[in-house]
Design a protein around this motif. Sequence first.
Motif, PDB file in Angstrom:
ATOM      1  N   TYR A  89      -2.554   5.992   4.067  1.00  0.00           N
ATOM      2  CA  TYR A  89      -3.530   6.160   3.010  1.00  0.00           C
ATOM      3  C   TYR A  89      -4.725   6.690   3.594  1.00  0.00           C
ATOM      4  O   TYR A  89      -5.151   7.606   2.941  1.00  0.00           O
ATOM      5  N   PRO A  93      -5.983   9.910   1.101  1.00  0.00           N
ATOM      6  CA  PRO A  93      -6.250   9.082   0.055  1.00  0.00           C
ATOM      7  C   PRO A  93      -6.283   9.685  -1.313  1.00  0.00           C
ATOM      8  O   PRO A  93      -5.851   8.792  -2.241  1.00  0.00           O
ATOM      9  N   PHE A  96      -3.086   8.843  -3.493  1.00  0.00           N
ATOM     10  CA  PHE A  96      -2.840   7.861  -4.118  1.00  0.00           C
ATOM     11  C   PHE A  96      -3.473   7.749  -5.443  1.00  0.00           C
ATOM     12  O   PHE A  96      -3.444   6.638  -6.108  1.00  0.00           O
ATOM     13  N   LEU A 334      -2.049   1.355  -4.871  1.00  0.00           N
ATOM     14  CA  LEU A 334      -1.221   1.099  -3.694  1.00  0.00           C
ATOM     15  C   LEU A 334      -0.148   0.069  -4.129  1.00  0.00           C
ATOM     16  O   LEU A 334      -0.456  -0.767  -4.772  1.00  0.00           O
ATOM     17  N   TYR A 337       0.890  -2.370   0.070  1.00  0.00           N
ATOM     18  CA  TYR A 337      -0.252  -1.992   0.970  1.00  0.00           C
ATOM     19  C   TYR A 337      -0.389  -2.839   1.962  1.00  0.00           C
ATOM     20  O   TYR A 337      -0.909  -4.023   1.660  1.00  0.00           O
TER      21      TYR A 337
END
Length: 475
Positions: A89, A93, A96, A334, A337
């Motif tokens: 992640y 980022p 996502f 996510l 996660y």
Amino acid sequence: MEKGDISPQKVRDFVADWPVYARDKDNPLWMQADELKAMQEHNLRRQLDLVAAFSPYYREVFRRENLAIEGIHRLEDLVRIPVTSKESYLTNPLAFLLVVDPPDPLDVTYEITYTSGTTTGAPAPFFNAAYDMYNISLQLRRMAEISWMTPEDTVVNLFPYGSLPHIGFYRTIHFASTVGMKLVNALVGKDVPGFPLHRSLDEALELVRIHKASVLAGTGHYERRLILRGEQTGADLSSLRTLMALGDTAPEGMRDEMREHLGGSAAEVFVNNGYILTECQGPFVECCEFGGNHNPAPDIYHIEILDPDSLRPLPDGEVGLLAVTHIDRRGTVLLRYVVGDLAARESGTCPYCGRSGSRLVVRMGSTYAVRAEEVIRVDGKLVNPEAVRNQLAGVRGMVEYQLVVEKEEPDNRFSPDRLIIRMSVAGRMRQDLEEEVVARVREATGIEPKVEFVQSPEIYDPTLALKATRFIDKR
Ligand SMILES: [Zn+2]
């Protein structure tokens, strides 16, 4: 709010008394377990379809793993999807963020918050679409319901007003708004040169006093400082009834200490220690002290607890890595996660308030979650050093003590850990003391520590340091 003060009936009466809560007929927390699960699985299906179509990161994962996500219908089927690490992640980022095409009006990016507390460096942006903001507002109203807040409350926001949008500060604004409370933002924190905006602790204290705040929202440690300062200056804080101590841990001793220093009618003050994580956009909170941290939105977030070694889901009550799966989001999404915190969960109806959904429960010391790297692993068991410290405080005859954690095989990073308790004794037989300490630690944690006797200055030399070092991590 103690466990003995509440019952499902009392909670239902409270909800019925306040129209802002009574009108929430779709609140998933008041669904029957099977009804809730059906809703979660409906949301999961829809979420996976969106992810498969519009998530750059997961499209690639599904392709690489040759994953037929059409076959995933039940929450139990989630194990087929690999876990998502924090590193993946943080590396990208933006991958996502759902790129919904064509976008619906509620798909517009509305707000960015940032993950914090990462040990690896820069904070990562977490995007909320307008859809998420509305969903989060409902989540926060349900959070406020769990916490016994009402439209008659006045909340002072003690979260720092920092240079990165943080959910502590912003979600306090949102929960006060959704319930219809009065809100004062204290804007505490440090000024940036050229922007003389922030208020000091004394100024925040003055706001609490003049607005007769009934609720404080902030970290437990900041609230504690404010209360101590209030006592010192003689400020009247008798209007306080709820301390939302969010983010850091507020163990039992700290809660009692806060009440003690508030004096007067403070025995009634509810210290609500919530677990807050950016990935769930708001706090998990207690319905009563130590009653568990309720996930206020099981329709948006599905929580798993995973074995730290095998990453297989663990049964209820066992401590493992907390993993979050979004099942109803549009911005950043996510799946499985791994947040990096250890916690234990219980599902089913809460014995105290009667709500459905899952709760994090206290299994380590008196706190809900700890950072995984802070925990000791001995004989396949996970131990929070705090739980050991709690056991050692007040053992008769022990003058000083120190916990040392090291790898059994120093060069092997997968090696289990070893816990050594170093201590000095006065006025008691060593063997007697050793037996008591080993028994206490074994009882509290299930692990067998090694004991070493030393002279006090080897642990704590007041000529060299102001404080004893109670914990040495050699790993
Ligand atoms: Zn409850």
